[in-house]
Design a protein around this motif. Sequence first.
Motif, PDB file in Angstrom:
ATOM      1  N   MET A   1       0.847  -1.192   0.000  1.00 45.40           N
ATOM      2  CA  MET A   1       0.000   0.000   0.000  1.00 45.40           C
ATOM      3  C   MET A   1       0.883   1.243   0.000  1.00 45.40           C
ATOM      4  SD  MET A   1      -3.096   0.915   2.626  1.00 45.40           S
ATOM      5  CE  MET A   1      -2.021   1.809   3.772  1.00 45.40           C
ATOM      6  N   ARG A   2       0.582   2.151  -0.885  1.00 48.18           N
ATOM      7  CA  ARG A   2       1.365   3.376  -0.977  1.00 48.18           C
ATOM      8  C   ARG A   2       1.054   4.259   0.233  1.00 48.18           C
ATOM      9  NH1 ARG A   2       3.919   6.798  -4.802  1.00 48.18           N
ATOM     10  NH2 ARG A   2       3.326   8.969  -4.577  1.00 48.18           N
ATOM     11  N   PRO A   3       2.085   4.686   0.961  1.00 45.17           N
ATOM     12  CA  PRO A   3       1.843   5.537   2.129  1.00 45.17           C
ATOM     13  C   PRO A   3       1.306   6.899   1.698  1.00 45.17           C
ATOM     14  CG  PRO A   3       4.118   4.745   2.044  1.00 45.17           C
ATOM     15  CD  PRO A   3       3.498   4.436   0.727  1.00 45.17           C
ATOM     16  N   VAL A   4       0.666   7.586   2.643  1.00 44.11           N
ATOM     17  CA  VAL A   4       0.236   8.971   2.411  1.00 44.11           C
ATOM     18  C   VAL A   4       1.137   9.867   3.248  1.00 44.11           C
ATOM     19  CG1 VAL A   4      -1.639  10.638   2.633  1.00 44.11           C
ATOM     20  CG2 VAL A   4      -2.130   8.283   1.961  1.00 44.11           C
ATOM     21  N   THR A   5       1.752  10.838   2.618  1.00 45.18           N
ATOM     22  CA  THR A   5       2.653  11.748   3.324  1.00 45.18           C
ATOM     23  C   THR A   5       2.274  13.187   2.956  1.00 45.18           C
ATOM     24  OG1 THR A   5       4.373  12.044   1.623  1.00 45.18           O
ATOM     25  CG2 THR A   5       4.494  10.030   2.928  1.00 45.18           C
ATOM     26  N   PRO A   6       2.853  14.168   3.632  1.00 39.00           N
ATOM     27  CA  PRO A   6       2.667  15.547   3.164  1.00 39.00           C
ATOM     28  C   PRO A   6       3.172  15.677   1.725  1.00 39.00           C
ATOM     29  CG  PRO A   6       3.706  15.501   5.333  1.00 39.00           C
ATOM     30  CD  PRO A   6       3.696  14.090   4.839  1.00 39.00           C
ATOM     31  N   LEU A   7       2.721  16.725   1.047  1.00 39.61           N
ATOM     32  CA  LEU A   7       3.253  17.031  -0.279  1.00 39.61           C
ATOM     33  C   LEU A   7       4.637  17.677  -0.125  1.00 39.61           C
ATOM     34  CD1 LEU A   7       0.042  18.516  -1.963  1.00 39.61           C
ATOM     35  CD2 LEU A   7       0.885  16.158  -2.019  1.00 39.61           C
ATOM     36  N   ILE A   8       5.416  17.643  -1.204  1.00 40.36           N
ATOM     37  CA  ILE A   8       6.746  18.263  -1.151  1.00 40.36           C
ATOM     38  C   ILE A   8       6.875  19.338  -2.240  1.00 40.36           C
ATOM     39  CG2 ILE A   8       7.671  16.241  -2.386  1.00 40.36           C
ATOM     40  CD1 ILE A   8       9.829  18.156   0.016  1.00 40.36           C
ATOM     41  N   ALA A   9       7.350  20.496  -1.805  1.00 40.19           N
ATOM     42  CA  ALA A   9       7.526  21.648  -2.699  1.00 40.19           C
ATOM     43  C   ALA A   9       8.928  22.219  -2.503  1.00 40.19           C
ATOM     44  CB  ALA A   9       6.476  22.715  -2.378  1.00 40.19           C
ATOM     45  N   VAL A  10       9.276  23.154  -3.359  1.00 41.75           N
ATOM     46  CA  VAL A  10      10.531  23.892  -3.209  1.00 41.75           C
ATOM     47  C   VAL A  10      10.227  25.385  -3.282  1.00 41.75           C
ATOM     48  CG1 VAL A  10      12.118  22.154  -4.113  1.00 41.75           C
ATOM     49  CG2 VAL A  10      10.960  23.703  -5.694  1.00 41.75           C
ATOM     50  N   ASP A  11      10.999  26.185  -2.576  1.00 42.83           N
ATOM     51  CA  ASP A  11      10.939  27.633  -2.709  1.00 42.83           C
ATOM     52  C   ASP A  11      12.360  28.150  -2.826  1.00 42.83           C
ATOM     53  OD1 ASP A  11       8.055  28.390  -2.455  1.00 42.83           O
ATOM     54  OD2 ASP A  11       8.250  27.283  -0.581  1.00 42.83           O
ATOM     55  N   LEU A  12      12.473  29.341  -3.418  1.00 43.76           N
ATOM     56  CA  LEU A  12      13.813  29.874  -3.669  1.00 43.76           C
ATOM     57  C   LEU A  12      13.952  31.314  -3.199  1.00 43.76           C
ATOM     58  CD1 LEU A  12      12.905  28.427  -6.717  1.00 43.76           C
ATOM     59  CD2 LEU A  12      15.372  28.564  -6.854  1.00 43.76           C
ATOM     60  N   ILE A  13      15.090  31.573  -2.565  1.00 43.23           N
ATOM     61  CA  ILE A  13      15.513  32.951  -2.311  1.00 43.23           C
ATOM     62  C   ILE A  13      16.533  33.256  -3.399  1.00 43.23           C
ATOM     63  CG2 ILE A  13      16.701  34.476  -0.715  1.00 43.23           C
ATOM     64  CD1 ILE A  13      15.565  32.584   1.525  1.00 43.23           C
ATOM     65  N   ILE A  14      16.123  34.075  -4.382  1.00 47.57           N
ATOM     66  CA  ILE A  14      16.976  34.353  -5.537  1.00 47.57           C
ATOM     67  C   ILE A  14      17.580  35.740  -5.383  1.00 47.57           C
ATOM     68  CG2 ILE A  14      17.115  34.517  -8.040  1.00 47.57           C
ATOM     69  CD1 ILE A  14      14.532  32.911  -8.228  1.00 47.57           C
ATOM     70  N   ARG A  15      18.907  35.780  -5.350  1.00 50.96           N
ATOM     71  CA  ARG A  15      19.555  37.094  -5.327  1.00 50.96           C
ATOM     72  C   ARG A  15      20.108  37.394  -6.717  1.00 50.96           C
ATOM     73  NH1 ARG A  15      24.375  36.126  -0.987  1.00 50.96           N
ATOM     74  NH2 ARG A  15      25.369  34.279  -1.847  1.00 50.96           N
ATOM     75  N   LEU A  16      19.931  38.621  -7.116  1.00 54.54           N
ATOM     76  CA  LEU A  16      20.321  39.018  -8.466  1.00 54.54           C
ATOM     77  C   LEU A  16      21.605  39.824  -8.468  1.00 54.54           C
ATOM     78  CD1 LEU A  16      16.936  40.070 -10.026  1.00 54.54           C
ATOM     79  CD2 LEU A  16      18.470  38.273 -10.812  1.00 54.54           C
ATOM     80  N   ALA A  17      21.724  40.672  -7.468  1.00 59.05           N
ATOM     81  CA  ALA A  17      22.854  41.602  -7.460  1.00 59.05           C
ATOM     82  C   ALA A  17      23.927  41.085  -6.519  1.00 59.05           C
ATOM     83  CB  ALA A  17      22.356  42.968  -7.013  1.00 59.05           C
TER      84      ALA A  17
END
Lengths: 151, 151
Positions: A1-17
Amino acid sequence: MRPVTPLIAVDLIIRLAEDPHSIVLIERRNPPHGWALPGGFVDVGETLEAAAVREAREETCLEVRLEALLGCYSDPARDPRGHTVSAVYVAKGRGEPRAADDARNLRCVDARDTGLPLVFDHGTILADYLRWLKTGEGKKLGEDRMTGGSA
Amino acid sequence: MRPVTPLIAVDLIIRLAEDPHSIVLIERRNPPHGWALPGGFVDVGETLEAAAVREAREETCLEVRLEALLGCYSDPARDPRGHTVSAVYVAKGRGEPRAADDARNLRCVDARDTGLPLVFDHGTILADYLRWLKTGEGKKLGEDRMTGGSA
């Protein structure tokens, strides 16, 4: 049986300068409305790092080089849509930032005072980023560490 | 519509003694058979840190204090059962280790040469741990960082 877990995402702190306080925020097209770090859900078959590079490109039109994993944010209440874990990366961006895809607008802001209403726990994440810039230490493991197995 | 993402799990490098090379491995009761770091799937409603403390208790009967996030491992091929992301924590254990729950056996081994057949990418994780002990740097973000959005 496939377990149920939280979803997984990514976020980014992008610096340009060269100034690491200058980072990119997007205004969300979808609920919850407000300003957020660029990011999104990870696809099955894709690494977290690949998801981060893809989301940066889709939402900000920037090519990014990932520099560090700031931490994993997993408070069940951090996303009103349901329990989602976010792996947050610090990245250097190249190109001209432009809102696209799920981003309605985009702004380059000062991480020390964005002046914008942030959604989710992205204010906490920015505070952790500012500490990381000073100390090199990522997200603190916090009180969670002693509260496992509450049953 | 609820998105579909990889599953999320935690694994632990638990050190018991002052010597950080002395760590705990368990023999898995379920396929894939072999030796592994203690760990398991995160429950919905539970933080990663709480899941790590719970899994350590369930599988090794140890109370642990989390010390650091070594990294997130997300290669789609790392788990033959399906795509699972693992957040790996370094922890200090207290108590008498004893195999329980999903663990058939337990051994305290030297991380530099466990002498046991490891499943998943746990050999890679141990190599990263040894580098972390020397340099303080977690998992490298690796080649993944430039390969996003292969489409």
